[in-house]
Design a protein around this motif. Structure first.
Motif, PDB file in Angstrom:
ATOM      1  N   GLY A   1       0.785  -1.225   0.000  1.00 53.17           N
ATOM      2  CA  GLY A   1       0.000   0.000   0.000  1.00 53.17           C
ATOM      3  C   GLY A   1       0.817   1.274   0.000  1.00 53.17           C
ATOM      4  O   GLY A   1       0.381   2.299   0.537  1.00 53.17           O
ATOM      5  N   GLY A   2       1.999   1.220  -0.593  1.00 58.81           N
ATOM      6  CA  GLY A   2       2.855   2.409  -0.663  1.00 58.81           C
ATOM      7  C   GLY A   2       3.844   2.525   0.476  1.00 58.81           C
ATOM      8  O   GLY A   2       4.710   3.411   0.459  1.00 58.81           O
ATOM      9  N   ALA A   3       3.756   1.646   1.478  1.00 55.63           N
ATOM     10  CA  ALA A   3       4.638   1.753   2.645  1.00 55.63           C
ATOM     11  C   ALA A   3       6.098   1.523   2.277  1.00 55.63           C
ATOM     12  O   ALA A   3       6.998   2.200   2.793  1.00 55.63           O
ATOM     13  CB  ALA A   3       4.200   0.768   3.719  1.00 55.63           C
ATOM     14  N   LEU A   4       6.343   0.563   1.386  1.00 52.90           N
ATOM     15  CA  LEU A   4       7.728   0.281   0.995  1.00 52.90           C
ATOM     16  C   LEU A   4       8.313   1.451   0.212  1.00 52.90           C
ATOM     17  O   LEU A   4       9.444   1.881   0.462  1.00 52.90           O
ATOM     18  CB  LEU A   4       7.788  -0.993   0.155  1.00 52.90           C
ATOM     19  N   VAL A   5       7.553   1.985  -0.727  1.00 53.83           N
ATOM     20  CA  VAL A   5       8.007   3.138  -1.499  1.00 53.83           C
ATOM     21  C   VAL A   5       8.294   4.315  -0.580  1.00 53.83           C
ATOM     22  O   VAL A   5       9.292   5.026  -0.740  1.00 53.83           O
ATOM     23  CB  VAL A   5       6.958   3.534  -2.560  1.00 53.83           C
ATOM     24  N   GLU A   6       7.446   4.514   0.406  1.00 57.08           N
ATOM     25  CA  GLU A   6       7.618   5.632   1.326  1.00 57.08           C
ATOM     26  C   GLU A   6       8.910   5.503   2.119  1.00 57.08           C
ATOM     27  O   GLU A   6       9.584   6.504   2.400  1.00 57.08           O
ATOM     28  CB  GLU A   6       6.420   5.712   2.271  1.00 57.08           C
ATOM     29  N   ARG A   7       9.304   4.292   2.478  1.00 54.74           N
ATOM     30  CA  ARG A   7      10.541   4.104   3.239  1.00 54.74           C
ATOM     31  C   ARG A   7      11.764   4.508   2.420  1.00 54.74           C
ATOM     32  O   ARG A   7      12.725   5.057   2.952  1.00 54.74           O
ATOM     33  CB  ARG A   7      10.651   2.650   3.705  1.00 54.74           C
TER      34      ARG A   7
END
Length: 239
Positions: A95-101
């Motif tokens: 849900g975008g969490a990996l990209v955000e990291r």
């Protein structure tokens, strides 16, 4: 035959400055307004291959765990590795969490350089079905120095990482953008240190990237856990 009318769709102004030596051709990782003259990722054989690679990793397939993209500036390395992270985020339903990291590590202030290496642990989001650690080491430009290890040359850092991947000491995902200049420096250092396994690996990397008639297969490289892609193998205009 009359000249067709000028079309902004066919000739967007951003393409005028789309070159490695110009600002329009420089892709800043995870900054959506940079380095994309068409306003979006351009699909190439490489991006499709990387999509399949990520799907294979998630499914536990026997695919390389390390990928090196070899080529000069402005040929899409940064865009490609960023697309890898986006695809993995989708595959594991993060849900975008990996990209955000990753994005948070590259959100540096004006005048500051992004990190040479981004390391992200995502074991809280996904566990691989194979003996693969849920961690990514992403090197957006191997020619850069590490601000935390400023006394060490870029080729020394690269050789350390390649040795760790080659020996199996590092068990996560390794993605690295390399140009041929840093490979030459890395080879010289490996010879000075008489590191035979590393010398052989770098020789194979150079031969495979050259695309000669007797060059080793690049994906994977000599049936190893490492794959490479010479960025000049793809074209945006060829059929």
């Amino acid at each position: 035959m009359p000249t067709p009318p000028f079309s902004k769709d066919l000739y967007p102004a951003a393409f005028i400055n789309w070159a490695g030596s110009k600002s329009g051709g420089v892709r800043t990782p995870f900054i959506q307004t940079s380095g994309r003259p068409a306003g979006k990722k351009i699909e190439t054989p490489l991006t499709k291959r990387l999509d399949n690679w990520i799907s294979g990793l998630v499914k536990g397939a026997d695919v390389p765990r390390a990928v090196l993209l070899i080529g000069g500036p402005g040929n899409g390395k940064t865009d490609a590795v960023e697309a890898c992270i986006e695809r993995l985020d989708q595959e594991i339903n993060a849900g975008g969490a990996l990209v955000e990291r990753f994005s948070s590590q590259y959100a540096v202030g004006h005048g500051n350089l992004p990190p040479r290496k981004s390391v992200v642990d995502f074991s809280d989001l996904f566990r691989f079905p194979i003996n693969l650690t849920s961690e990514i080491q992403l090197i957006q430009d191997a020619t850069e120095k590490d601000s935390n290890r400023s006394d060490e040359a870029p080729e020394a850092l690269l050789n350390e990482e390649l040795s760790s991947v080659l020996s199996g000491k590092y068990t996560g995902i390794y993605i690295c953008c390399i140009n041929r200049g840093i490979l030459a420096n890395a080879s010289s250092l490996a010879h000075r240190q008489a590191n035979e396994p590393l010398i052989q690996l770098i020789n194979d990397l150079v031969k495979s990237a050259s695309g000669g008639p007797n060059s080793p297969e690049c994906w994977p490289l000599n049936n190893s856990s490492l794959a490479i892609w010479p960025m000049d193998a793809d074209s945006l205009v060829a059929p």
